[in-house]
Design a protein around this motif. Structure first.
Motif, mmCIF file in Angstrom:
data_model
loop_
_atom_site.group_PDB
_atom_site.id
_atom_site.type_symbol
_atom_site.label_atom_id
_atom_site.label_comp_id
_atom_site.label_asym_id
_atom_site.label_seq_id
_atom_site.Cartn_x
_atom_site.Cartn_y
_atom_site.Cartn_z
ATOM 1 N N VAL A 70 21.336 48.093 32.066
ATOM 2 C CA VAL A 70 21.403 46.091 32.642
ATOM 3 C C VAL A 70 21.580 45.682 33.650
ATOM 4 N N ARG A 71 20.718 44.649 33.822
ATOM 5 C CA ARG A 71 20.579 43.829 34.825
ATOM 6 C C ARG A 71 22.444 43.436 35.365
ATOM 7 N N LEU A 72 23.153 43.769 35.882
ATOM 8 C CA LEU A 72 24.774 42.869 35.851
ATOM 9 C C LEU A 72 24.715 41.810 37.594
ATOM 10 N N LEU B 117 30.450 36.222 32.247
ATOM 11 C CA LEU B 117 29.144 37.054 32.880
ATOM 12 C C LEU B 117 29.598 38.604 32.197
ATOM 13 N N ASN B 118 30.098 38.612 31.950
ATOM 14 C CA ASN B 118 30.489 39.687 30.680
ATOM 15 C C ASN B 118 29.789 39.734 29.449
ATOM 16 N N THR C 101 34.824 33.408 35.325
ATOM 17 C CA THR C 101 33.861 33.218 35.694
ATOM 18 C C THR C 101 33.148 34.847 35.565
ATOM 19 N N SER C 102 34.520 36.195 35.793
ATOM 20 C CA SER C 102 33.652 37.217 35.273
ATOM 21 C C SER C 102 33.584 37.161 33.456
ATOM 22 N N MET D 210 27.807 37.074 29.384
ATOM 23 C CA MET D 210 26.337 36.712 29.042
ATOM 24 C C MET D 210 25.625 37.683 29.590
ATOM 25 N N LEU D 211 25.974 39.049 29.936
ATOM 26 C CA LEU D 211 25.667 40.197 30.482
ATOM 27 C C LEU D 211 25.343 41.204 29.744
ATOM 28 N N GLN E 258 28.252 42.985 28.623
ATOM 29 C CA GLN E 258 28.967 43.925 28.758
ATOM 30 C C GLN E 258 29.947 44.068 27.851
ATOM 31 N N THR F 260 36.857 47.272 36.749
ATOM 32 C CA THR F 260 37.388 46.158 35.610
ATOM 33 C C THR F 260 36.544 45.377 35.330
ATOM 34 N N GLY F 261 35.461 44.624 35.624
ATOM 35 C CA GLY F 261 34.504 44.055 34.843
ATOM 36 C C GLY F 261 34.226 42.690 35.356
ATOM 37 N N ASP F 262 35.279 42.751 37.070
ATOM 38 C CA ASP F 262 35.350 41.664 37.131
ATOM 39 C C ASP F 262 33.743 40.706 37.908
ATOM 40 N N LEU F 263 33.023 40.549 37.268
ATOM 41 C CA LEU F 263 31.607 40.162 37.463
ATOM 42 C C LEU F 263 31.766 39.550 38.799
ATOM 43 N N ALA F 264 32.415 37.980 37.881
ATOM 44 C CA ALA F 264 32.459 37.218 39.440
ATOM 45 C C ALA F 264 32.493 37.875 40.602
ATOM 46 N N LYS G 166 27.213 27.903 36.680
ATOM 47 C CA LYS G 166 26.182 27.568 36.703
ATOM 48 C C LYS G 166 25.726 27.352 35.605
ATOM 49 N N LYS H 78 39.674 43.494 27.564
ATOM 50 C CA LYS H 78 39.385 43.886 28.647
ATOM 51 C C LYS H 78 39.510 42.814 29.951
ATOM 52 N N TYR H 79 40.156 42.813 30.578
ATOM 53 C CA TYR H 79 40.637 42.316 31.531
ATOM 54 C C TYR H 79 39.906 42.031 32.735
ATOM 55 N N VAL H 80 39.514 41.345 33.098
ATOM 56 C CA VAL H 80 38.206 41.650 33.805
ATOM 57 C C VAL H 80 38.165 39.705 34.923
ATOM 58 N N LYS H 81 39.797 39.765 35.388
ATOM 59 C CA LYS H 81 40.125 39.038 36.942
ATOM 60 C C LYS H 81 40.128 37.603 36.557
ATOM 61 N N SER H 82 39.166 37.090 36.594
ATOM 62 C CA SER H 82 39.019 35.769 36.096
ATOM 63 C C SER H 82 37.766 35.386 35.118
ATOM 64 N N ASN I 94 23.819 48.560 35.611
ATOM 65 C CA ASN I 94 25.368 49.076 34.965
ATOM 66 C C ASN I 94 24.334 50.769 33.836
#
Lengths: 301, 842
Positions: B90-92, A194-195, A190-191, A197-198, A200, B59-63, A215, A184-188, B86
């Protein structure tokens, strides 16, 4: 020296005038006249300045901010004019170096392989203070303990071609661990974190430096599952058309920068901790990873 | 409340109300609205944001999402937090483990669910608090509010300031001026005359002040004038209230009542009233106020007042009622009429004296008439009797003078008596149904001898409508018409005298106006004298009187008589062109029954009367009067008894029981009435017929006895005919057969043997007398007829021819009574009389 300053200033002025003219005058004639004038004026400068490309890991302005002083300094030291040529995106950058539009370029190791292959760019300088490698992170409490646990899982990556964070891990997952997963390509980066961590995704690919910049609450929740092989970091590669003398002077100038504090500080921002010489041999291991099959091309490829 | 406060108050109230409204109505609404608006706005923003976030989420770009949301949370400080969860819940975002749910009520949560291809992707929840944002806006509004308040306050201040300068102060000054004017000072400074309404007011005020000043001075002047009038009034003027309390008095009360002015003020009006009025006065006012009935309000009347010294004063009081501001004030105007009363008293006395004198005059007149008529009765009667005895021509002519003078005198006395009767209102009218046409014909007949003599014509033009009788007093109408016609004939020397009568419809049904006119072609009456001729003792001109004779009372009597019969005489005349007298009698009733009494009367003629033997007592203190009656009845079968006093009369009545008594009323000692009473009292004499004979014109009014006490009434001088007629009513008699055949000889006195010198007499009759008779026959001129009769009497006496004397006396008697028919009949009988004398000779 003054002349160059003048030229730079003139060029800037011209650019401004042209900009203004574009906005102020609607007739094509006026536009052409100014462009002619512009061309006439810059022609002599073009002959002496090398085009320096930088991989757009960051925004253009950030790159300009980091690289501007470095190139100025290098130009000053070497006496070879280097001109930063910005690139809006990685694919654009890739297209440019594939076409050989840069005289010199700071690129990632995989790009070097490609550039070497297409335009015979050769690395002359690299950070000898560190290695480039990727990391696979999972949530701290994750049951995944080894890479093979990732089989059948979803793994986040910043982008398919991100060297440390995606290309190398993917190559390794495929060649070395032979596991199946859903990327899953999440652009960054950090993403990715985060993914992970959360929850996802089950795991994510990143690099240590970016993880370190997260952080604390993110870092605290993550665990590095795996570190990939370590490869030489980003090289400054030279197009074969650049004369060796100029290359030499430029190389020396960078090395000169690495020797003084001010230069180091400037290089630190790139980030280059310890600038040193580089050759194609430094990237042979990388080449052996067979990354090209995992590289996702855009545009021409 | 001052004008300033009054003006300021609306501002303040407006401000307060506005503020309250803003604070408690508008602001909460506004805040609520604003909150909703913001919520809506933020919701749409949230939606927009969600849409923007969708690719990154996919895309899942959470940042990037985190960056975006961080920056949004930072940027929108009123966004407390954003929670992104989501599909799995789940809290994003954010990363904080603790849920940052809204903790206060002011927090508003806005959420949006992101779907992609109908699959729920995530839910974004924004927790917002607008308090601060709205608070900011409210603060701004408050600032505007405060500014507005400030501006309004400044405006109010400015307005009030200008109002103060241009309205309040001038008004205050005007108010001060009003107070000063009220206090009597007209010199207060007025506000400067500006061009606005206050200026107009000020100018108007100034004008009013000038007017007031002028009016007050006028008022003062008029009040002073009035006060001086009231004070100098001789009459007392007293104002009292409804309780009788004296409110004001003028100076005159001091003179009239003896009180000083201040002594009367605030006292009850009863102080100046004597008992019993004093105690009744309050009751009067109370009664008046309750019922509106008053003996004195608006009516002047005489009252008795009480003087301070206790005496009473005669007063004239006029009270008027004035309503002054719901209070009733009675104003009494009191005049001291003590002197006036005294004067009135003396006037009354004078009047009574005058009336007494007048009565005395009337009595005198009545007495005079009696006194004159009584001797005149004797004079005429005896000269009548004497004429039969005297033979000497000289003596006869003397006797004629005595007789004609006596008759003239009698006429004058009769006229004067008529007039005095009219003036005394003692004339009685006897209305009965009469035949007017016959009356007019009679009058025509009366004047025929005269007009024949004068060569003029007398025409009667009666209207056809007189087929019925008219209710009139024949005697008076006759008297009037004879007078008018007599005058016309008298003053007409050529041409004609016309008598015409017609009826005019009156107002009431059955009543008509009778118009009788007598016109002539005589000498006429000058305009200047037309008004005078109806006045007593006035004739056209002095020389006319000399020329035509007469007392001049005729028209006066006629006019009065007509007036008393509810009519009027109109005169149209032109000097030299004759006169027209028109008598118009109003409301003359018609009657179908004609009175034929007069005809019956006339039907019985004296020569036809032959009384059956009877006894009559003549009571009179005057011997000549007894002698006259004796002479008149000498040729009858009546036995005459005589008494010269009432006492003697009663004795004779007791003794002789006569059939009838001829009783004189005025006698010394026992008068006629007493005699009458005695006769009626005695059962033996009660039925004896009594005929009263009087010379007094006032007899009827002085009568004390009931009319039923006596049976007949004769006035002196008494004529033979009167007596015969009256006796006919009570004594049996026969009517001679010859009457029908017009033979009067049997009715004539049978004393032919006594006639002396018969042939001379016959000769005289056949010549002079016959000619004279012929001349007078048909001419009803009384004076002439009277002369004729007198002439006959003269001859009759000369030749001792009773029949002639009797005949002539009858004529005279008829003349006296204006009995035209009788006269005509008598005149017609003349040949029969002559025949009877001739028969004697043969």
């Amino acid at each position: 020296m003054y002349l160059k300053k003048f030229q730079t200033a003139f060029n800037q002025t011209c650019a401004k005038v042209a900009y203004l003219c574009r906005h102020l005058f609607t007739t094509q004639t006026v536009f052409i006249i100014f462009f002619s004038l512009f061309s006439i004026c810059r022609e002599p400068a073009a002959e002496t300045a090398f085009r320096f490309g930088v991989v757009p890991q960051f925004e253009v302005l950030h790159i300009q901010k980091i690289w501007g002083p470095v190139l100025t300094e290098v130009s000053k030291i070497s006496g070879v004019q280097l001109r930063l040529v910005p690139s809006p995106s990685i694919p654009d950058f890739e297209k440019s170096f594939e076409k050989g539009e840069y005289d010199l370029a700071y690129m990632n190791p995989y790009h070097l392989l490609v550039a070497n292959k297409f335009q015979a760019y050769t690395p002359v300088l690299k950070d000898n203070g560190r290695w480039l490698y990727g990391i696979i992170v999972v949530p701290k409490e994750s049951l995944i303990k080894v890479v093979t646990d990732l089989n059948g899982k979803t793994i986040a990556f910043p982008s398919p071609n991100a060297l440390g964070a995606a290309l190398i891990p993917r190559a390794e997952f495929a060649n070395k661990f032979r596991i199946e997963y859903t990327p899953k390509y999440v652009k960054s980066h950090t993403s990715v974190y985060l993914n992970v961590m959360l929850g996802q995704v089950d795991a994510g690919g990143g690099v240590q430096s970016t993880l370190n910049r997260q952080k604390p609450e993110i870092q605290e929740t993550l665990r590095v599952l795996y570190e990939t092989v370590k490869v030489s970091p980003h090289p400054i590669a030279v197009h074969p058309r650049v004369d060796t003398a100029s290359v030499e002077r430029i190389r020396n100038a960078f090395l000169e920068l690495g020797r003084n504090e001010k230069g180091r500080q400037l290089l630190e921002k790139i980030p280059i901790k310890n600038i040193g010489l580089a050759s194609m041999d430094d990237y042979l291991e990388l080449k052996s990873l067979g990354l090209e099959q995992f590289y996702v091309t855009s545009g021409t490829k | 409340m001052s004008l300033r406060i009054k003006l300021l108050l609306p501002f303040v109230i407006f401000l307060v109300c506005s503020l309250l409204f803003l604070q408690f109505v508008w602001l909460p609404t506004y805040m609520k609205y604003e909150e909703k608006d913001l919520q809506r706005q933020e919701q749409s923003y949230l939606e927009l944001l969600s849409t923007a976030l969708l690719p990154d989420l996919l895309t899942g770009d959470l940042a990037k999402i985190h960056n975006t949301l961080d920056s949004i949370v930072q940027e929108r400080d009123y966004w407390h937090s954003i929670i992104l969860t989501n599909a799995a819940g789940v809290r994003l975002y954010p990363l904080e483990t603790e849920a940052d749910e809204p903790n206060t009520e002011s927090m508003i949560t806005s959420s949006y669910i992101l779907n992609f291809q109908e699959n729920r992707v995530a839910e974004i929840k924004a927790i917002m608090h607008f308090d601060e944002l709205i608070g900011k806006k409210v603060r701004r509004i408050r600032m505007v509010e405060l500014s507005l308040i400030g501006i309004i306050a400044i405006m109010a201040f400015i307005i009030i300031f200008f109002q103060d300068i241009s309205i309040r102060r001038p008004l205050a000054r005007l108010a001060d001026a009003s107070v000063q004017i009220a206090a009597g000072s007209y010199d207060a400074v007025l506000p400067p005359p500006s061009a606005d309404e206050i200026g107009r007011f000020s100018r108007a005020f100034d004008k009013m002040r000038q007017t007031l000043k002028t009016r007050e001075s006028e008022l003062t002047r008029s009040r002073k004038r009035l006060a001086s009038i009231i004070d100098n009034s001789v009459d007392a003027i007293i104002n009292i209230d409804t309780k009788g309390i004296i409110l004001s008095v003028n100076k005159a009360v001091e003179t009239i009542f003896g009180y000083r002015q201040e002594e009367l003020l605030d006292r009850n009006i009863s102080i100046i009233m004597p008992e019993p009025y004093r105690h009744e006065h309050d009751g009067y006012i109370k009664k008046y106020l309750e019922t509106g009935q008053s003996h004195i309000i608006g009516i002047g009347r005489e009252v008795i007042g009480a003087h301070k010294n206790g005496s009473t004063i005669e007063l004239y009081l006029a009270v008027s009622e004035v309503h002054v501001e719901n209070q009733i004030i009675f104003t009494g105007l009191i005049r001291d009429i003590s002197l006036q009363k005294k004067a009135e008293e003396s006037l009354k006395q004078a009047k009574e004296e005058a009336e007494h004198a007048n009565r005395a005059k009337s009595v005198f007149l009545a007495n005079m008439s009696h006194e004159i008529r009584t001797p005149l009765n004797a004079v005429l009667g005896f000269s009548e009797l004497l004429s039969t005895m005297v033979t000497g021509e000289k003596e006869i002519s003397y006797l004629d003078s005595i007789r004609s003078s006596g008759k003239g005198l009698l006429t004058i006395i009769n006229d004067i008596l008529d007039l005095s009767k009219i003036e005394a209102g003692k004339l009685d009218f006897n209305y009965e149904s009469i035949d007017l046409e016959r009356l007019l014909r009679e009058i025509q007949q009366i004047f025929i001898p005269t007009i024949r003599q004068k060569g003029i014509k007398i025409i009667v033009e009666p209207a056809s409508e007189f087929s019925t009788g008219l209710i009139l007093d024949e005697i008076r109408i006759r008297q009037v018409l004879i007078n008018l016609v007599g005058n016309a004939v008298k003053f007409t020397h050529k041409g004609e005298v016309k008598i015409s009568a017609k009826m005019k419809k009156g107002e009431a049904p059955g009543k008509n106006n009778l118009s009788i006119s007598v016109s002539d072609t005589g000498i006429g009456i000058p305009k200047a004298q037309q008004d005078m001729i109806f006045k007593a003792f006035q004739q056209q001109e002095t020389h006319t009187a000399k020329l035509y004779g007469g007392t001049g009372l005729g028209l006066t009597i006629s006019e009065r008589l007509v007036k008393m019969m509810n009519g009027k005489i109109y005169l149209e005349s032109q000097e030299g062109n004759g006169s027209k007298f028109t008598v118009i009698l109003s409301d003359v009733k018609s009657d179908n029954k004609l009175t034929i009494m007069s005809e019956e009367k006339n039907g019985i003629d004296l020569p036809e009367i032959d009384f059956d033997p009877a006894s009559i007592l003549v009571v009179d203190d005057v011997a000549s009067n007894r002698e006259l009656i004796k002479a008149m009845l000498v040729d009858t079968r009546i036995r005459l008894l005589e008494a010269d006093s009432g006492e003697k009369a009663l004795m004779i009545i007791q003794r002789e029981k006569p059939d009838l008594v001829l009783l004189d009323i005025r006698m010394p000692g026992m008068n006629g009435f007493e005699v009458l009473k005695q006769i009626r009292r005695d059962i033996n004499t009660r039925n004896i017929k009594v005929i009263v004979i009087t010379a007094s014109i006032n007899f009827e009014s002085s009568i004390q006895t009931d009319f039923s006490d006596f049976d007949g009434l004769l006035y002196k001088p008494v004529s033979v005919r009167d007596i015969i007629q009256e006796l006919c009513r009570f004594l049996p008699y026969e009517i001679a057969q010859e009457t029908k055949s017009n033979d009067h000889s049997r009715a004539l006195p049978d004393n032919t043997k006594k006639i002396s010198n018969l042939p001379t007499l016959i000769k005289l009759i056949e010549t002079d007398i016959y000619t004279e008779w012929k001349k007078f026959k048909g001419v009803l001129e009384m004076d002439e007829l009277s002369k004729f009769a007198d002439h006959l009497i003269e001859i009759g006496k000369k030749h001792d021819a009773q029949v002639i004397l009797w005949y002539a006396q009858k004529i005279n008697s008829a003349i006296e009574r204006f009995e035209i028919d009788t006269i005509n009949d008598l005149m017609d009988q003349f040949p029969a009389v002559i025949d009877s004398i001739k028969k004697i000779s043969s």
